[in-house]
Design a protein around this motif. Structure first.
Motif, PDB file in Angstrom:
ATOM      1  N   VAL A   8       0.820  -1.057  -0.049  1.00 29.66           N
ATOM      2  CA  VAL A   8      -0.618   0.094   0.011  1.00 29.66           C
ATOM      3  C   VAL A   8       0.903   0.801   0.104  1.00 29.66           C
ATOM      4  O   VAL A   8       2.129   0.857   0.326  1.00 29.66           O
ATOM      5  CB  VAL A   8      -0.648  -0.030   1.064  1.00 29.66           C
ATOM      6  CG1 VAL A   8      -1.925  -0.849   0.974  1.00 29.66           C
ATOM      7  CG2 VAL A   8      -0.603   0.167   2.580  1.00 29.66           C
ATOM      8  N   GLY A   9      -0.243   2.439  -0.180  1.00 33.29           N
ATOM      9  CA  GLY A   9       0.928   3.737  -0.806  1.00 33.29           C
ATOM     10  C   GLY A   9       0.551   4.594  -1.267  1.00 33.29           C
ATOM     11  O   GLY A   9      -0.838   4.589  -1.814  1.00 33.29           O
ATOM     12  N   LEU A  10       0.918   5.773  -1.189  1.00 30.15           N
ATOM     13  CA  LEU A  10      -0.049   7.257  -1.896  1.00 30.15           C
ATOM     14  C   LEU A  10       0.752   6.413  -3.560  1.00 30.15           C
ATOM     15  O   LEU A  10       1.180   5.859  -3.621  1.00 30.15           O
ATOM     16  CB  LEU A  10       0.063   8.722  -1.471  1.00 30.15           C
ATOM     17  CG  LEU A  10       0.267   9.018  -0.080  1.00 30.15           C
ATOM     18  CD1 LEU A  10       0.345  10.473   0.112  1.00 30.15           C
ATOM     19  CD2 LEU A  10      -1.566   8.992   0.051  1.00 30.15           C
ATOM     20  N   LEU A  76      -3.705   5.364  -2.697  1.00 30.50           N
ATOM     21  CA  LEU A  76      -5.095   5.880  -2.073  1.00 30.50           C
ATOM     22  C   LEU A  76      -5.083   7.020  -1.928  1.00 30.50           C
ATOM     23  O   LEU A  76      -3.584   7.733  -1.923  1.00 30.50           O
ATOM     24  CB  LEU A  76      -4.453   5.002  -0.437  1.00 30.50           C
ATOM     25  CG  LEU A  76      -6.073   5.858   0.878  1.00 30.50           C
ATOM     26  CD1 LEU A  76      -6.182   4.594   1.606  1.00 30.50           C
ATOM     27  CD2 LEU A  76      -5.182   6.757   0.977  1.00 30.50           C
ATOM     28  N   LYS A  78      -7.113  11.405  -0.225  1.00 33.31           N
ATOM     29  CA  LYS A  78      -7.061  11.972   0.647  1.00 33.31           C
ATOM     30  C   LYS A  78      -8.451  11.586   0.818  1.00 33.31           C
ATOM     31  O   LYS A  78      -9.120  11.674  -0.071  1.00 33.31           O
ATOM     32  CB  LYS A  78      -7.241  12.972   1.181  1.00 33.31           C
ATOM     33  CG  LYS A  78      -5.981  13.718   2.068  1.00 33.31           C
ATOM     34  CD  LYS A  78      -5.618  15.069   1.848  1.00 33.31           C
ATOM     35  CE  LYS A  78      -4.398  15.226   2.986  1.00 33.31           C
ATOM     36  NZ  LYS A  78      -3.581  16.570   3.024  1.00 33.31           N
ATOM     37  N   HIS A 102       3.717  -0.929   3.761  1.00 34.60           N
ATOM     38  CA  HIS A 102       3.370   0.272   3.073  1.00 34.60           C
ATOM     39  C   HIS A 102       4.575   0.846   3.153  1.00 34.60           C
ATOM     40  O   HIS A 102       5.560   1.263   3.793  1.00 34.60           O
ATOM     41  CB  HIS A 102       3.277   0.707   4.630  1.00 34.60           C
ATOM     42  CG  HIS A 102       2.082   2.581   4.445  1.00 34.60           C
ATOM     43  ND1 HIS A 102       2.126   2.597   5.174  1.00 34.60           N
ATOM     44  CD2 HIS A 102       2.817   2.948   3.514  1.00 34.60           C
ATOM     45  CE1 HIS A 102       1.762   4.313   5.060  1.00 34.60           C
ATOM     46  NE2 HIS A 102       2.112   4.439   3.471  1.00 34.60           N
ATOM     47  N   ASP A 124       2.358  11.870   4.123  1.00 34.37           N
ATOM     48  CA  ASP A 124       2.164  10.201   3.593  1.00 34.37           C
ATOM     49  C   ASP A 124       1.449   9.469   4.588  1.00 34.37           C
ATOM     50  O   ASP A 124       0.760   8.741   3.802  1.00 34.37           O
ATOM     51  CB  ASP A 124       2.675   9.705   2.811  1.00 34.37           C
ATOM     52  CG  ASP A 124       3.532  11.236   1.609  1.00 34.37           C
ATOM     53  OD1 ASP A 124       2.964  12.298   1.044  1.00 34.37           O
ATOM     54  OD2 ASP A 124       4.160  10.727   0.342  1.00 34.37           O
ATOM     55  N   LYS A 125       2.736   8.862   5.282  1.00 33.70           N
ATOM     56  CA  LYS A 125       1.942   7.703   5.986  1.00 33.70           C
ATOM     57  C   LYS A 125       0.284   8.241   7.120  1.00 33.70           C
ATOM     58  O   LYS A 125       0.179   7.777   6.878  1.00 33.70           O
ATOM     59  CB  LYS A 125       3.246   7.632   7.092  1.00 33.70           C
ATOM     60  CG  LYS A 125       3.050   6.704   7.678  1.00 33.70           C
ATOM     61  CD  LYS A 125       3.707   6.556   9.097  1.00 33.70           C
ATOM     62  CE  LYS A 125       2.838   5.679  10.364  1.00 33.70           C
ATOM     63  NZ  LYS A 125       2.476   5.947  11.016  1.00 33.70           N
ATOM     64  N   ILE A 128      -2.368   7.629   5.177  1.00 32.52           N
ATOM     65  CA  ILE A 128      -3.350   6.834   4.858  1.00 32.52           C
ATOM     66  C   ILE A 128      -3.748   5.988   6.383  1.00 32.52           C
ATOM     67  O   ILE A 128      -3.887   4.986   6.458  1.00 32.52           O
ATOM     68  CB  ILE A 128      -2.057   6.383   4.218  1.00 32.52           C
ATOM     69  CG1 ILE A 128      -1.985   5.473   2.709  1.00 32.52           C
ATOM     70  CG2 ILE A 128      -2.157   4.342   4.916  1.00 32.52           C
ATOM     71  CD1 ILE A 128      -1.196   5.265   1.926  1.00 32.52           C
ATOM     72  N   ASP A 129      -3.034   6.018   7.831  1.00 30.85           N
ATOM     73  CA  ASP A 129      -3.215   6.155   8.720  1.00 30.85           C
ATOM     74  C   ASP A 129      -4.690   6.197   8.791  1.00 30.85           C
ATOM     75  O   ASP A 129      -5.356   5.678   9.455  1.00 30.85           O
ATOM     76  CB  ASP A 129      -1.904   6.081   9.776  1.00 30.85           C
ATOM     77  CG  ASP A 129      -1.263   5.326   9.933  1.00 30.85           C
ATOM     78  OD1 ASP A 129      -0.882   4.390   9.183  1.00 30.85           O
ATOM     79  OD2 ASP A 129       0.119   6.090  10.388  1.00 30.85           O
ATOM     80  N   GLU A 131      -6.690   7.213   7.726  1.00 33.76           N
ATOM     81  CA  GLU A 131      -7.881   6.854   6.389  1.00 33.76           C
ATOM     82  C   GLU A 131      -8.482   5.131   6.561  1.00 33.76           C
ATOM     83  O   GLU A 131      -9.931   5.424   6.883  1.00 33.76           O
ATOM     84  CB  GLU A 131      -8.196   6.848   4.663  1.00 33.76           C
ATOM     85  CG  GLU A 131      -7.368   8.031   4.054  1.00 33.76           C
ATOM     86  CD  GLU A 131      -8.936   8.812   4.017  1.00 33.76           C
ATOM     87  OE1 GLU A 131     -10.113   8.628   4.030  1.00 33.76           O
ATOM     88  OE2 GLU A 131      -8.538  10.062   4.021  1.00 33.76           O
TER      89      GLU A 131
END
Length: 365
Positions: A8-10, A76, A78, A102, A124-125, A128-129, A131
């Motif tokens: 996962v990640g942006l 992912l 916002k 991640h 960035d972390k 995701i955290d 969301e």
């Protein structure tokens, strides 16, 4: 085994490039968000020097390593918890995996756009955290409501569970992950049944430029400082270089490239091994003239369960397991020599298999 890690990640942090390097599959890796619209599933061979050493001693007809599944999940943004971008798909995909890799971007490159306009791995972390936490809050609110309704009918256990659930909800509302919540044994089953996104074990991969692979940079130091309380492993990888290494034809070419970078092995090997550990997996071996093979089990499994990985009949008709410790096999050089030295163990149904055991099963159908 069916256990999976999800990457996962942006968008545009290097997830698909890393996935390609890990699997040698050619997932689309493009310089725009959502290049990976459908999750790519890959099966990754787990590198294990022990398997190679056993093969050298036994000289079998074939050598079969074990593997682990990895899922490359769409980036992912916002608002994902509210369905923004590919949020619903992302959250559905991540709910299905057993552990999370991640990936955060820790390199500057004007030619690779960042979805938020600048490079900041900590920010960035957090995106995701949050969301994932927002979605977990939604899950907890629904479960607590259900438990309270059941408690009105006189269920004392549901009342107790609802009270515990509210404590977990408060923890999430303070923007802390479920994995950092201390779960009492009495509520372990309920906690597991919630399938919270932030309860999954996590490995962080900092995607860096080539010059930062060994010692990192200011961005990786900032990131490590931000997650030091999480008790999570952090690996430094240059995904683009790893992808180049994966495309080289021969092992000698790959090792020459790796050594030129000052490394001892491909970075992807470290990720695979860390992912394997993250999934709480062990490897045992079978060794004979026809094949030397690695088998995957979950840590804590007993001998009959381990036998069942080979074939269900092995578990159903389990009689005993003949066990050689890996280091004993190396020391004496053959199964026969181990037996002669009295180092082969004969174990029953309650034997808990250890990582690296070389095993032979006796069964009757």
């Amino acid at each position: 085994m069916g256990l999976q890690c999800g990457i996962v990640g942006l968008p545009n942090v290097g997830k698909s490039t890393l996935f390609n390097a890990l699997t040698s599959a050619k997932a689309l890796a493009a310089n725009y968000p959502f290049a990976t619209k459908e999750p790519n599933l890959g099966v990754i061979v787990v590198p294990d020097e022990r398997l190679d050493r056993l093969a050298e001693l036994v000289n079998p007809q074939r050598v079969l390593p074990t593997s682990v599944e990895i899922l490359d999940i769409a980036g992912l943004i916002k608002g994902a918890s509210k369905g923004e971008g590919l949020g619903n798909q992302f959250l559905a995909n991540i709910r299905e995996v057993d552990a999370i890799i991640h990936v955060v971007r820790c390199f500057e490159d004007d030619n690779v756009v960042h979805v938020d306009g600048s490079v900041d791995p900590v920010r960035d972390k957090v995106i995701i955290d949050l969301e994932l936490i927002f979605k977990d809050i939604e899950t907890m609110e629904k479960r607590i409501d259900k438990l309270k309704k059941q408690a009105k009918s006189g269920s004392k256990d549901d009342a107790i569970n609802a009270e515990w659930g509210e404590k977990l909800l408060l923890h999430l509302e303070s923007e802390k992950s479920a994995r950092s919540f201390n779960v009492d044994d009495n509520f372990a089953a309920l906690y597991k049944d919630l399938y919270l996104l932030t309860s999954k074990p996590i490995l962080y991969v900092c995607n860096v430029d080539e010059a930062s692979v060994l010692d990192g940079n200011k961005l990786t130091e900032k990131f490590k400082e931000a997650i030091k309380h999480e008790n999570a492993e952090v690996l430094l990888i240059c995904a683009s270089i790893e992808a180049e290494i994966a495309e080289l034809e021969s092992k000698d070419e790959r090792m020459e490239f790796i050594e030129a970078m000052g490394l001892h092995e491909p970075g992807v090997n470290r990720i695979i091994q860390a992912a394997y550990k993250l999934l709480n997996l062990y490897t045992y071996f079978t060794a004979g003239v026809k094949e030397v093979r690695a088998w995957t089990i979950v840590k804590g499994w007993k001998a009959p369960q381990a036998a069942g990985v080979i074939h269900t009949d092995f578990e159903k008709g389990f009689i005993r397991a003949e066990v050689i410790k890996y280091h004993d096999f190396l020391k004496y050089g053959s199964e026969h020599a181990v037996k002669e030295a009295g180092k082969m163990g004969v174990e029953g149904k309650d034997y808990i298999v250890e990582d690296g055991d070389v095993m032979h099963f006796r069964f009757n159908v």
